[in-house]
Design an enzyme around this catalytic site. Structure first.
Site, PDB file in Angstrom:
ATOM      1  N   HIS A   1      38.564  44.168  42.621  1.00 16.65           N
ATOM      2  CA  HIS A   1      39.004  43.645  44.011  1.00 16.65           C
ATOM      3  C   HIS A   1      40.516  43.207  43.694  1.00 16.65           C
ATOM      4  O   HIS A   1      41.140  43.051  44.429  1.00 16.65           O
ATOM      5  CB  HIS A   1      37.987  42.492  44.443  1.00 16.65           C
ATOM      6  N   GLU A   2      40.441  42.097  42.799  1.00 14.23           N
ATOM      7  CA  GLU A   2      41.682  41.335  42.716  1.00 14.23           C
ATOM      8  C   GLU A   2      42.921  42.147  42.560  1.00 14.23           C
ATOM      9  O   GLU A   2      44.008  42.143  42.664  1.00 14.23           O
ATOM     10  CB  GLU A   2      41.593  40.148  41.558  1.00 14.23           C
TER      11      GLU A   2
ATOM     12  N   GLY B   1      35.690  32.818  43.872  1.00 15.14           N
ATOM     13  CA  GLY B   1      35.427  33.795  42.856  1.00 15.14           C
ATOM     14  C   GLY B   1      36.594  34.214  42.087  1.00 15.14           C
ATOM     15  O   GLY B   1      36.615  34.107  40.810  1.00 15.14           O
TER      16      GLY B   1
ATOM     17  N   MET C   1      41.276  35.066  42.529  1.00 18.12           N
ATOM     18  CA  MET C   1      42.689  35.045  43.106  1.00 18.12           C
ATOM     19  C   MET C   1      43.449  36.021  42.708  1.00 18.12           C
ATOM     20  O   MET C   1      43.730  36.204  41.422  1.00 18.12           O
ATOM     21  CB  MET C   1      43.108  33.530  43.021  1.00 18.12           C
TER      22      MET C   1
ATOM     23  N   ASN D   1      46.832  36.406  42.374  1.00 17.75           N
ATOM     24  CA  ASN D   1      48.166  36.089  42.185  1.00 17.75           C
ATOM     25  C   ASN D   1      48.846  37.040  41.454  1.00 17.75           C
ATOM     26  O   ASN D   1      48.357  37.697  40.519  1.00 17.75           O
ATOM     27  CB  ASN D   1      48.309  34.921  41.375  1.00 17.75           C
TER      28      ASN D   1
ATOM     29  N   HIS E   1      44.244  44.191  45.300  1.00 22.32           N
ATOM     30  CA  HIS E   1      44.973  43.439  46.007  1.00 22.32           C
ATOM     31  C   HIS E   1      46.497  43.704  45.661  1.00 22.32           C
ATOM     32  O   HIS E   1      47.369  43.343  46.571  1.00 22.32           O
ATOM     33  CB  HIS E   1      44.720  42.105  45.894  1.00 22.32           C
TER      34      HIS E   1
ATOM     35  N   GLU F   1      46.263  30.205  47.557  1.00 23.78           N
ATOM     36  CA  GLU F   1      46.134  30.633  48.971  1.00 23.78           C
ATOM     37  C   GLU F   1      44.718  29.781  49.570  1.00 23.78           C
ATOM     38  O   GLU F   1      44.104  29.148  48.706  1.00 23.78           O
ATOM     39  CB  GLU F   1      45.171  32.052  48.846  1.00 23.78           C
TER      40      GLU F   1
HETATM   41  N1  BES Z   1      42.059  36.073  48.197  1.00 21.52           N
HETATM   42  C1  BES Z   1      40.802  35.878  47.602  1.00 21.52           C
HETATM   43  C2  BES Z   1      40.647  34.484  47.082  1.00 21.52           C
HETATM   44  C3  BES Z   1      40.651  33.418  48.132  1.00 21.52           C
HETATM   45  C4  BES Z   1      39.594  33.152  49.071  1.00 21.52           C
HETATM   46  C5  BES Z   1      41.680  32.467  48.296  1.00 21.52           C
HETATM   47  C6  BES Z   1      39.643  32.160  49.908  1.00 21.52           C
HETATM   48  C7  BES Z   1      41.422  31.439  49.057  1.00 21.52           C
HETATM   49  C8  BES Z   1      40.593  31.212  49.765  1.00 21.52           C
HETATM   50  C9  BES Z   1      40.331  36.765  46.761  1.00 21.52           C
HETATM   51  O1  BES Z   1      40.860  38.092  46.713  1.00 21.52           O
HETATM   52  C10 BES Z   1      38.995  37.089  46.902  1.00 21.52           C
HETATM   53  O2  BES Z   1      38.733  37.531  47.871  1.00 21.52           O
HETATM   54  N2  BES Z   1      37.918  36.616  46.099  1.00 21.52           N
HETATM   55  C11 BES Z   1      36.663  36.933  46.620  1.00 21.52           C
HETATM   56  C12 BES Z   1      35.728  37.571  45.675  1.00 21.52           C
HETATM   57  C13 BES Z   1      36.049  39.049  46.225  1.00 21.52           C
HETATM   58  C14 BES Z   1      35.475  40.007  45.155  1.00 21.52           C
HETATM   59  C15 BES Z   1      35.351  39.146  47.785  1.00 21.52           C
HETATM   60  C16 BES Z   1      36.093  35.157  46.269  1.00 21.52           C
HETATM   61  O3  BES Z   1      36.596  34.404  45.560  1.00 21.52           O
HETATM   62  O4  BES Z   1      34.803  34.862  46.594  1.00 21.52           O
HETATM   63 ZN    ZN Z   2      40.260  39.202  48.230  1.00 23.80          ZN
END
Ligand code: BES
Ligand code: ZN
Length: 881
Positions: A304-305, A268, A270, A272, A308, A127
């Site tokens: 959170h993950e 933080g 992902m 997948n 998703h 992503e």
């Molecule tokens: N889908 C995101 C990870 C992501 C973020 C991929 C930016 C590519 C670009 C994941 O679900 C996410 O939101 N992660 C957050 C933590 C979350 C608890 C808010 C992160 O990685 O900061």
């Molecule tokens: Zn997210």
């Protein structure tokens, strides 16, 4: 590429893909520097696309090794291939297969996008558009395919081979030292959810049976030797799965769910499909290396993950403009989970603090954008507090406006109707319009209009008529590209607080929805409450019911009464925050008289003293929030222009110190009463006691430094957990001198070999509000624990420094220059981490003229650097625009 040259991608230009890919068969032979990828795509024309279109596949730094169509090698004249794409000039007008071979070098991938190696582990991050760094593809979220993945690697190097979905087969590769694993994911998914992992990893596992009766094997994979730190993440996973069944009716849909922790990760974590990949910071925990805060964030991010899987994976985004469809909604879901697992009021207060410090400041600066942006150059720069945190607030408001029942029915309808599709905000909102019977077109403005609305409120009490009239007005400041603003739909939860608590609410107003909810959706509103038998204190935006600024001119005496009497604990907390904010804004203004703080400090000291004596022990986590003043950066944002960080910081220090002095006689007794006996436990109640106890330690350090230093030393030496030991270090950083330096050294010795703990050590030092900090940070960059190649180290030390209000914003501009130089250097290896760091400049325009000039110069230096990444140049240009 400069962003000047980079195309602006617009929501209005969205067109369905001309081609679809039904299945993807990947055969990936892992090698540190020469990984072979063979991809077999089953393509067909999209009935919704154009019929005579060429086939243009995305690529990024790719090298094509072989290409065939329906099994026949393609003539070189039939296609054009380069690092950034593969075009078939005249593809057949029917279904066909394409076999594409590429070769990639995971060890050389410092961007940590696509396939890379992190401390001997192969892993992927796709992503938003990293899959095109693995193979040529239609790398857009509305192209969804069923994946079958064969992974092959040397057994010794990668005994564990994981991908999405369920494991189908494993085996040896005859006549070699290699083996393979075959994975199949039956759920069609966009390429950004593809993942693989290969390496020597330990794991912990647990069986789980869903409410629907599916047996699922849960596992958390970590670096060898660290399995005993994976238990909390695994436990959190099982708990959040149960919660999603109970609260949202969502069950898991594969036979395995794997989580892998890696030590080099841009974000933080992902989501997948079936194979979540995490920054190890958000997985590894035991009392020695993780704080209470870490336990809470691991629980929240695992949730959170996992969440998703339904809000993001089963229902994904049609295009990246719809990002908040999955992120805002999923943040809302993880916030609700944490509220149910811990304390709802305390979680709300913590979330609002984050919202204000990250999102309100974004909204107030040059990087402001709507929750759903209309155009972007680099999508990675739109994973922002606005999309995430404000996006979650929008869902929360929707729930308040239509009520719990209609919200639940709307969610169910969304899951039913949109499952398996790539959806839009419009489709999402339509479900709630249907379930509630409401017209949500005005509400939808929350997705379009940037900026934080301000509500100006005032009240009049007519004793003779027993009437209380509340006047509200709203406005939203201009933001880039949006000069004029329309009124927003603001759900205002309210109460009228009398001497004995809440007064009954009786009104004829159409804006009153019952249940203490006023829907304020025009420029102004006047609402009269009848039968009000005493002059009330208005309690507005209860639970922070809308992400707005509230200007309400209550006297200090009324705010203090509100603090003791309001039935809404958020507004009890807010009442004292408002007193402190007002005093700090007055004292932090240029040329203000710092002595003006004296009266407020005395009032706050008295109120807090009474509070600590009466109810602090009943809810220590809440008490810790009450004691914590708004941060200096919040005061800077309230002041809004010609900000002098030093003046604000001095006022803040003076107020904290005065409060500490007023409370000093009670502190040691209270700290004793809060002490936890027995071994460390991570539960919310124990964490709450530690939080309050450590908040008090900070006050001692300010009010009585010698006594404070001794307490810090003692707590560090006798503490049996990282929460208390780190709090001792943090409090000690407030006390300049030899003892501080000794404790800093002791800490490093105690945690040598624990990079995640040393990150906290780096950050604690980067945050010291003294002019020598810049030199200290420069020195720490040479410390063996630091590396510019590791995102966690960079965020801890350099990100920590950039968050240091007084030192990043040094009057001589050296702080800006330092960070700008690092951004430029880092951009060559990891543009994403570099561009996030550059985001630290987002509030430069509100500074006083001297600093503003210095910050602008540093930004200009970055912007003029040749060969900048799109990530960094996009931020630099927007920040300067
Ligand atoms: N889908 C995101 C990870 C992501 C973020 C991929 C930016 C590519 C670009 C994941 O679900 C996410 O939101 N992660 C957050 C933590 C979350 C608890 C808010 C992160 O990685 O900061
Ligand atoms: Zn997210």
């Amino acid at each position: 590429m400069r962003t000047d040259d980079a195309p602006l991608i617009r929501l209005d230009d969205y067109r369905p893909s001309d081609w679809l890919i039904d299945t993807v068969d990947l055969d990936i032979s892992l090698h540190p520097t020469q990984t072979r990828v063979r991809s077999l795509l089953a393509l067909r024309p999209n009935p919704a696309g154009q019929t005579d279109a060429p086939l243009v596949l995305d690529g990024d730094e790719l090298a094509l090794k072989a290409l065939s169509l329906d099994g026949e090698p393609l003539d070189a004249s039939a296609y054009a291939a380069g690092p950034q794409g593969l075009t078939l000039h005249a593809p057949p007008r029917r279904g066909f297969t394409l076999t594409i071979e590429t070769e990639i070098d995971p060890a050389a991938n410092t961007k940590l996008m696509g396939l890379y190696r992190s401390s001997r582990v192969y892993c992927t991050q796709c992503e938003a558009d990293g899959f095109r760094r693995i193979t040529y593809f239609l790398d857009r979220p509305d192209v969804m395919s069923v994946y079958t993945v064969r992974l092959e690697a040397a057994k010794a190097e990668a005994p564990v081979l994981l991908s999405n979905g369920n494991l189908v087969a494993t085996g040896e590769v005859p006549g070699s030292d290699r083996h393979f694993a075959l994975w199949h994911d039956p759920h069609p998914k966009p390429a950004y959810l593809f993942a693989l992992v290969g390496g020597a990893l330990d794991h912990v596992r647990q069986d789980y049976v869903t409410a629907e009766g599916r047996k699922v094997e849960l596992a958390v994979y970590v670096e060898p030797g660290k399995a005993d730190r994976a238990g909390w993440a695994l436990d959190s996973l099982a708990r959040c799965m149960r919660w999603d069944e109970k609260v949202f009716g969502r069950n898991y849909d594969l036979d395995v769910f794997n989580v892998v922790a890696v030590s080099d990760f841009n974000m933080g974590a992902m989501e997948n499909k079936g194979l979540n990949i995490f920054n190890d910071k958000y997985v590894l925990a035991d009392p020695q290396i993780a704080t209470d805060g870490d336990y809470a964030s691991i629980e929240a991010i695992i949730a959170h993950e996992y969440f998703h899987n339904w809000t993001g994976n089963r229902i994904t985004c049609r295009d990246w403009f719809q990002l908040c469809l999955k992120e805002g909604l999923t943040v809302f879901r993880d916030q609700e989970f944490s509220s149910d697992e811990r304390s709802r009021p305390v979680k709300r207060i913590a979330d609002v603090r984050t919202l204000r410090s990250t999102q309100f400041s974004e909204d107030a600066g040059p990087l402001a954008h709507p929750v759903r942006p209309r155009a972007y150059k680099e999508i990675n720069n739109f994973y922002t507090p606005t999309v995430y945190e404000k996006g979650a607030e929008v869902i929360r408001m929707l729930k308040v406006l239509i009520g719990d029942d209609a919200f639940k029915r709307g969610m169910d309808l969304y899951f039913e109707r949109c499952d398996g599709t790539a959806a839009t905000i419009e489709e999402f909102l339509a479900c709630f319009a249907e379930s509630s019977g409401r017209d949500l077109s005005h509400f939808a403005r929350w997705y379009e209009q940037a900026g934080t609305p301000t509500i100006v409120a005032s009240g009049r009490y007519d004793a003779a008529a027993q009437r209380y009239t509340l006047d509200l007005a709203q406005s939203t400041p201009p933001t880039p590209g949006q000069a004029e603003k329309e009124p927003m739909v603001l759900p205002v939860r309210l109460g009228l607080v009398g001497a004995e608590g809440d007064l009954p609410l009786r009104t004829q107003s159409n804006a009153y929805a019952g249940d203490g909810l006023v829907v304020f959706d025009g420029p102004s509103l006047s609402i009269a409450f009848e039968g009000v038998t005493e002059p009330p204190i208005p309690s507005l935006l209860r639970g922070f019911s809308a992400p707005a600024r509230l200007e309400l001119d209550l006297s200090e005496a009324d705010l203090l009464r509100q603090f003791t009497r309001d039935s809404d604990s958020f507004n009890r907390w807010q009442a004292l925050q408002s007193i402190a904010t007002r005093a700090l804004v007055a004292a932090g203004r240029p040329g203000a008289d710092p002595g003006a703080l004296g009266a407020t400090a005395a009032e706050l000291g008295r109120a807090l003293g009474g509070f600590l004596a009466a109810d602090a022990l009943a809810d220590p986590a809440f008490a810790a929030q009450v004691l914590r003043l708004p941060a200096p950066a919040d005061i800077a944002r309230e002041i809004g222009k010609d900000v002098d960080p030093d003046a604000i910081f001095s006022a803040h220090r003076a107020l904290s110190t005065a409060i500490g002095s007023a409370l000093l006689p009670r502190l040691s007794g209270l700290r004793q009463a809060l002490e936890t006996k027995g071994p460390y436990r991570a539960d919310a109640a124990s964490a709450g006691r530690r939080a309050l106890r450590n908040e008090l330690l900070g006050l001692v350090a300010l009010a009585a430094p010698a006594e404070g230093a001794a307490l810090c030393e003692q707590q560090f030496e006798t503490g049996d957990n990282l929460t208390d030991r780190l709090a001792a270090l943090a409090a000690m950083t407030l006390i300049p001198g030899e003892r501080r330096e000794r404790l800093i050294a002791r800490f490093a010795e105690a945690y040598a070999g624990e990079p995640l703990v040393l990150d906290k050590w780096l950050m604690a030092q980067a945050l010291i509000a003294e002019p020598a900090t810049l030199e200290r940070v420069r020195g720490l960059m040479r410390h063996p624990a630091f590396s510019l190649g590791n995102p966690n180290r960079v965020r801890a030390l350099i990100g920590g420094f950039a968050a240091n209000l007084t030192q990043f914003n040094r009057a001589d501009g050296e702080g800006y220059g330092f960070v700008a130089d690092i951004v430029v250097a880092l951009d060559r290896t990891n543009p994403q981490v570099a561009s996030r760091l550059l985001g630290s400049f987002k509030s430069w325009r509100m500074l006083e003229p001297g600093r503003r000039r210095q910050a602008q110069e540093a930004l200009g230096l970055v912007a003029r650097t040749p060969n900048l990444s799109r990530d960094v140049s996009d931020i630099a240009e927007r920040a300067l625009a």
